[in-house]
Design a protein around this motif. Structure first.
Motif, PDB file in Angstrom:
ATOM      1  N   UNK A  68       0.819  -1.207   0.000  1.00  0.00           N
ATOM      2  CA  UNK A  68       0.000   0.000   0.000  1.00  0.00           C
ATOM      3  C   UNK A  68       0.853   1.258   0.000  1.00  0.00           C
ATOM      4  N   UNK A  69       1.952   1.218   0.760  1.00  0.00           N
ATOM      5  CA  UNK A  69       2.884   2.344   0.771  1.00  0.00           C
ATOM      6  C   UNK A  69       3.681   2.379  -0.525  1.00  0.00           C
ATOM      7  N   UNK A  70       4.212   1.218  -0.911  1.00  0.00           N
ATOM      8  CA  UNK A  70       5.088   1.131  -2.082  1.00  0.00           C
ATOM      9  C   UNK A  70       4.420   1.488  -3.395  1.00  0.00           C
ATOM     10  N   UNK A  71       3.121   1.325  -3.472  1.00  0.00           N
ATOM     11  CA  UNK A  71       2.384   1.691  -4.686  1.00  0.00           C
ATOM     12  C   UNK A  71       1.592   2.983  -4.468  1.00  0.00           C
ATOM     13  N   UNK A  72       1.055   3.141  -3.258  1.00  0.00           N
ATOM     14  CA  UNK A  72       0.239   4.315  -2.963  1.00  0.00           C
ATOM     15  C   UNK A  72       1.008   5.618  -3.014  1.00  0.00           C
ATOM     16  N   UNK A  73       2.224   5.630  -2.454  1.00  0.00           N
ATOM     17  CA  UNK A  73       2.989   6.877  -2.477  1.00  0.00           C
ATOM     18  C   UNK A  73       3.428   7.264  -3.888  1.00  0.00           C
ATOM     19  N   UNK A  74       4.000   6.351  -4.679  1.00  0.00           N
ATOM     20  CA  UNK A  74       4.334   6.737  -6.050  1.00  0.00           C
ATOM     21  C   UNK A  74       3.106   7.192  -6.864  1.00  0.00           C
ATOM     22  N   UNK A  75       1.941   6.589  -6.599  1.00  0.00           N
ATOM     23  CA  UNK A  75       0.720   7.047  -7.277  1.00  0.00           C
ATOM     24  C   UNK A  75       0.401   8.479  -6.877  1.00  0.00           C
ATOM     25  N   UNK A 106      -2.633  -5.869  10.688  1.00  0.00           N
ATOM     26  CA  UNK A 106      -1.918  -4.779  10.019  1.00  0.00           C
ATOM     27  C   UNK A 106      -2.869  -3.980   9.126  1.00  0.00           C
ATOM     28  N   UNK A 107      -2.406  -2.798   8.724  1.00  0.00           N
ATOM     29  CA  UNK A 107      -3.185  -2.024   7.762  1.00  0.00           C
ATOM     30  C   UNK A 107      -3.329  -2.823   6.476  1.00  0.00           C
ATOM     31  N   UNK A 108      -4.447  -2.642   5.819  1.00  0.00           N
ATOM     32  CA  UNK A 108      -4.660  -3.281   4.524  1.00  0.00           C
ATOM     33  C   UNK A 108      -3.961  -2.461   3.434  1.00  0.00           C
ATOM     34  N   UNK A 109      -3.929  -3.004   2.240  1.00  0.00           N
ATOM     35  CA  UNK A 109      -3.349  -2.292   1.096  1.00  0.00           C
ATOM     36  C   UNK A 109      -4.037  -0.946   0.904  1.00  0.00           C
ATOM     37  N   UNK A 110      -5.360  -0.943   0.885  1.00  0.00           N
ATOM     38  CA  UNK A 110      -6.098   0.303   0.637  1.00  0.00           C
ATOM     39  C   UNK A 110      -5.927   1.308   1.774  1.00  0.00           C
ATOM     40  N   UNK A 111      -5.908   0.832   3.017  1.00  0.00           N
ATOM     41  CA  UNK A 111      -5.695   1.748   4.148  1.00  0.00           C
ATOM     42  C   UNK A 111      -4.320   2.401   4.054  1.00  0.00           C
ATOM     43  N   UNK A 112      -3.298   1.617   3.749  1.00  0.00           N
ATOM     44  CA  UNK A 112      -1.939   2.165   3.657  1.00  0.00           C
ATOM     45  C   UNK A 112      -1.807   3.107   2.470  1.00  0.00           C
ATOM     46  N   UNK A 113      -2.421   2.761   1.346  1.00  0.00           N
ATOM     47  CA  UNK A 113      -2.365   3.634   0.167  1.00  0.00           C
ATOM     48  C   UNK A 113      -3.107   4.943   0.428  1.00  0.00           C
ATOM     49  N   UNK A 114      -4.268   4.861   1.053  1.00  0.00           N
ATOM     50  CA  UNK A 114      -5.044   6.067   1.358  1.00  0.00           C
ATOM     51  C   UNK A 114      -4.324   6.936   2.380  1.00  0.00           C
ATOM     52  N   UNK A 115      -3.584   6.310   3.283  1.00  0.00           N
ATOM     53  CA  UNK A 115      -2.871   7.077   4.306  1.00  0.00           C
ATOM     54  C   UNK A 115      -1.896   8.074   3.695  1.00  0.00           C
ATOM     55  N   UNK A 116      -1.370   7.769   2.508  1.00  0.00           N
ATOM     56  CA  UNK A 116      -0.397   8.667   1.895  1.00  0.00           C
ATOM     57  C   UNK A 116      -0.974  10.072   1.702  1.00  0.00           C
ATOM     58  N   UNK A 117      -2.261  10.148   1.478  1.00  0.00           N
ATOM     59  CA  UNK A 117      -2.909  11.433   1.194  1.00  0.00           C
ATOM     60  C   UNK A 117      -3.110  12.276   2.447  1.00  0.00           C
TER      61      UNK A 117
END
Length: 197
Positions: free
Chosen positions: A45-52, A105-116
């Motif tokens: 989620x971090x590794x894809x969410x932040x670059x997005x 742990x945080x899910x993929x979507x939770x971690x990706x959304x956290x970037x915002x």
């Protein structure tokens, strides 16, 4: 992008993602509490969410704040609220096998959304785009985002593995609780960047 510029971008990206911040503190806590395999969705989620996020910022997402300035206040409030919730979740994580099935742990979507709502992520994205894709050309923005994908693999793996390594020392529930409360306090301390602006 020239090789020299790519090397500079890679160094910048690695330093910004590997230094302590909300993502890394949460990954360390996740590694300590749940291990590496259950933390993989959080890592991705971090590794894809932040670059997005970097990609969208580079393509003009920041203009929304220029068009409607109150949105920045809303973002700060959301950041604080979400980080308070995450700190509570970390502080109250149960030791493995204690029977609290709600802890995970945080899910993929939770971690990706956290970037915002992550203040460090915003600073990193704006800095990277300003320094390495100032012209906002799609190719330059893609290079920046792609570099962050690679560097995020290194960082997310390292921080989760550090947490996993600490797990052996945290078999005592008192020490694990102290570690979780310390990680929660450090996460809250990272809010200073939001509150002091």
């Amino acid at each position: 992008m020239t090789p020299d510029l790519l090397l500079a971008l890679s160094a910048f990206a690695l330093v910004t993602v590997i230094t302590p911040g909300p993502n890394n503190l949460m990954l360390m806590a996740s590694g300590a509490n749940f291990g590496i395999r259950p933390s993989v969705p959080h890592m991705l989620g971090i590794g894809i969410g932040f670059p997005a996020m970097v990609l969208l910022v580079g393509l003009g997402a920041m203009q929304v704040f220029d068009l409607w300035p109150p949105l920045l206040v809303i973002l700060k409030v959301a950041s604080v609220a979400y980080m308070l919730w995450l700190a509570w979740k970390i502080a109250h994580a149960a030791a493995p096998g204690e029977g609290r099935s709600a802890a995970r742990p945080l899910s993929f979507l939770q971690a990706a959304a956290f970037q915002w709502v992550n203040p460090k992520a915003w600073s990193m994205a704006l800095g990277a785009i300003t320094l390495y894709a100032a012209d906002r050309q799609l190719s330059a923005v893609l290079w920046v985002a792609g570099t962050y994908v690679v560097m995020s693999v290194i960082s997310t793996t390292a921080w989760t593995a550090m947490g996993k390594g600490l797990r052996r020392m945290l078999t005592n529930p008192v020490r694990l609780r102290a570690f979780n409360w310390t990680m929660a306090a450090l996460l809250l301390a990272s809010l200073a960047a939001v509150l002091l602006r």
